[in-house]
Design a protein around this motif. Structure first.
Motif, short mmCIF file in Angstrom:
data_model
loop_
_atom_site.label_atom_id
_atom_site.label_comp_id
_atom_site.label_asym_id
_atom_site.label_seq_id
_atom_site.Cartn_x
_atom_site.Cartn_y
_atom_site.Cartn_z
N ARG A 1 46.63 36.37 31.00
CA ARG A 1 46.77 36.28 32.46
C ARG A 1 46.80 37.65 33.12
NH1 ARG A 1 52.18 35.86 34.65
NH2 ARG A 1 51.54 33.97 35.76
N ASP A 2 47.05 38.71 32.33
CA ASP A 2 47.06 40.05 32.90
C ASP A 2 45.66 40.65 32.98
OD1 ASP A 2 49.75 39.87 33.14
OD2 ASP A 2 50.25 41.42 31.68
N ALA A 3 44.70 40.05 32.31
CA ALA A 3 43.31 40.54 32.35
C ALA A 3 42.59 39.79 33.46
CB ALA A 3 42.62 40.32 31.01
N VAL A 4 42.40 40.45 34.58
CA VAL A 4 41.84 39.81 35.77
C VAL A 4 40.38 40.18 35.93
CG1 VAL A 4 42.00 39.65 38.28
CG2 VAL A 4 44.09 39.74 36.90
N MET A 5 39.54 39.17 36.03
CA MET A 5 38.11 39.38 36.23
C MET A 5 37.81 39.65 37.70
SD MET A 5 34.95 36.66 35.91
CE MET A 5 35.22 36.27 34.20
N MET A 6 37.14 40.75 37.98
CA MET A 6 36.67 41.03 39.33
C MET A 6 35.17 41.27 39.27
SD MET A 6 37.86 43.85 42.18
CE MET A 6 37.14 45.30 41.40
N LEU A 7 34.43 40.62 40.14
CA LEU A 7 33.00 40.85 40.26
C LEU A 7 32.78 41.80 41.42
CD1 LEU A 7 31.81 39.08 38.08
CD2 LEU A 7 33.61 37.78 39.25
N ALA A 8 32.06 42.89 41.15
CA ALA A 8 31.93 43.94 42.15
C ALA A 8 30.49 44.33 42.36
CB ALA A 8 32.74 45.17 41.73
N GLY A 9 30.10 44.46 43.63
CA GLY A 9 28.79 44.95 44.00
C GLY A 9 28.92 45.96 45.12
N PRO A 10 27.82 46.46 45.62
CA PRO A 10 27.90 47.47 46.68
C PRO A 10 28.60 47.01 47.95
CG PRO A 10 25.72 47.47 45.69
CD PRO A 10 26.44 46.27 45.15
N SER A 11 28.54 45.71 48.26
CA SER A 11 29.12 45.26 49.53
C SER A 11 30.18 44.18 49.38
CB SER A 11 28.01 44.71 50.44
OG SER A 11 27.46 43.51 49.91
N LEU A 12 30.54 43.82 48.15
CA LEU A 12 31.47 42.70 47.98
C LEU A 12 32.18 42.79 46.63
CD1 LEU A 12 32.50 39.91 49.05
CD2 LEU A 12 30.58 38.87 47.82
N ARG A 13 33.49 42.47 46.63
CA ARG A 13 34.25 42.31 45.40
C ARG A 13 34.95 40.96 45.48
NH1 ARG A 13 36.16 47.36 47.27
NH2 ARG A 13 35.19 49.17 46.25
N LEU B 1 39.49 41.38 24.75
CA LEU B 1 39.97 42.73 25.05
C LEU B 1 41.44 42.72 25.44
CD1 LEU B 1 36.84 44.09 26.92
CD2 LEU B 1 37.69 44.83 24.70
N ALA B 2 41.88 41.68 26.14
CA ALA B 2 43.31 41.57 26.45
C ALA B 2 44.12 41.50 25.16
CB ALA B 2 43.57 40.34 27.31
N ASP B 3 43.66 40.70 24.22
CA ASP B 3 44.34 40.58 22.93
C ASP B 3 44.34 41.91 22.19
OD1 ASP B 3 45.81 39.04 21.20
OD2 ASP B 3 44.09 38.15 20.19
N ALA B 4 43.19 42.61 22.22
CA ALA B 4 43.10 43.91 21.55
C ALA B 4 44.08 44.91 22.15
CB ALA B 4 41.67 44.43 21.64
#
Length: 340
Positions: free
Chosen positions: A154-166, A145-148
């Motif tokens: 390096r600008d595409a940053v993965m964040m894992l997100a839930g109700p109480s934590l990112r 998706l960054a390439d697209a």
């Protein structure tokens, strides 16, 4: 008068995995909870999804559509599915044909988002091995998706997100032994800026608070267990603080995710993959969402894989896919509000 938001584009993922069934399950769960699913459409697979729903006894009518603009009205009847591509449903049997279908669905979804006919992309899980076998040359969907979007990886940053934590892993799919060499103050500062901007733009947090994890036990214990904290992490924290970003650390990994610590930050930046993903999955496995920050388009995904071993058995929990759909809709609304 504000125009109706563009619908979300949901990719099929690998059709041999649990993608089809968690898409169907998420849609029906949101309806059963009386949470009207946001306008959305699945990018391909109307007959595939119909067969999966029938076999798994999921009450989710499939509504083939010819154009994303039809999704809003079609959703009153059932799950809108773009009828431009399709294939057979063979759960737990990955194939080159299935990988090509997954790739085409992803490509079309990205095109819809970049063209403004979709407000976000929600990606179902793919098999990187199956995609590599047909010529796929990306570490994952994030990099594709960054390439697209014509952005560096390096600008595409993965964040894992839930109700109480990112959480954010600063290094991702690399061997643990390579992590110390890959870390730099510049890397931490660059990604922290993207995370802070993303929390403001996509989550409506006007003054985001970041916590930066240590790499070594006890944050290096004054250099006894490593010097990366003093040599790399602390200078990065000082640079971020000088820019006005609310940041703390380096925080030892065994203290960062305690119940007392978590309310003190909006996102935790971690030094390596498992440092970020283990606490998120332990606390929010069925509601964890993979969010890509730093791109002009919105992308979310359930924080789990294809699970070929349980595909087609009716065992997959659709909670994370439902959470990914809701979060994508909320992020799109936040961006629209910021533009208004």
């Amino acid at each position: 008068m504000t125009a109706a938001p563009a619908p979300l584009a949901i990719t099929l993922g690998d059709p041999a995995g649990i993608g089809p069934e968690v898409i169907l399950g998420a849609w029906t769960r949101l309806r059963a909870q009386r949470r009207t699913p946001p306008p959305a459409f699945v990018v391909g697979g109307p007959e595939l999804l119909r067969r999966a729903a029938e076999a798994l006894q999921i009450d989710c009518p499939i509504v083939p559509i010819a154009d994303p603009s039809e999704a809003l009205f079609a959703s009153a009847i059932g799950l809108p599915v773009l009828a431009l591509l399709d294939g057979p449903w063979h759960p737990a049997s990955p194939s080159p044909e299935g990988a090509r279908l997954a790739l085409t669905s992803l490509q079309l979804a990205a095109k819809c988002a970049l063209g403004g006919v979709a407000s976000a992309v929600v990606t179902a899980p793919v098999s990187k091995g199956a995609l590599a076998a047909i010529g796929w040359d990306y570490p994952g969907q994030t990099e594709f998706l960054a390439d697209a979007c014509a952005r560096p990886y390096r600008d595409a940053v993965m964040m894992l997100a839930g109700p109480s934590l990112r959480t954010v892993p600063l290094t991702v799919h690399v061997a643990l032994a390579e992590v110390p060499q890959l870390l730099s103050a510049e890397l931490i500062v660059h990604k922290a800026r993207i995370v802070a901007a993303g929390l403001t733009r996509d989550f409506g947090i006007s003054e985001p608070r970041l916590a930066i994890a240590a790499l070594n036990p006890h944050a290096g214990e004054g250099g006894q267990f490593g010097d990366e904290e003093a040599r790399i992490i602390a200078p990065a924290i000082a640079a971020l603080a000088a820019e006005g970003i609310a940041v703390t650390g380096p925080v030892p990994g065994d203290a960062l995710f305690t119940p007392r610590a978590r309310p003190g930050y909006d996102a935790a930046l971690c030094m390596y993959h498992d440092q970020a993903l283990i606490p998120l999955k332990a606390l929010e496995f069925d509601e964890g969402v993979n969010v890509t920050l730093g791109l002009p388009i919105i992308r979310t995904s359930p924080d789990h894989g294809t699970a070929f071993d349980i595909a087609g058995k009716g065992l997959a929990d659709p909670g994370a896919m439902a959470a990914a759909i809701v979060m994508a809709s909320e992020m799109a609304a936040a961006r629209a509000a910021a533009r208004a």
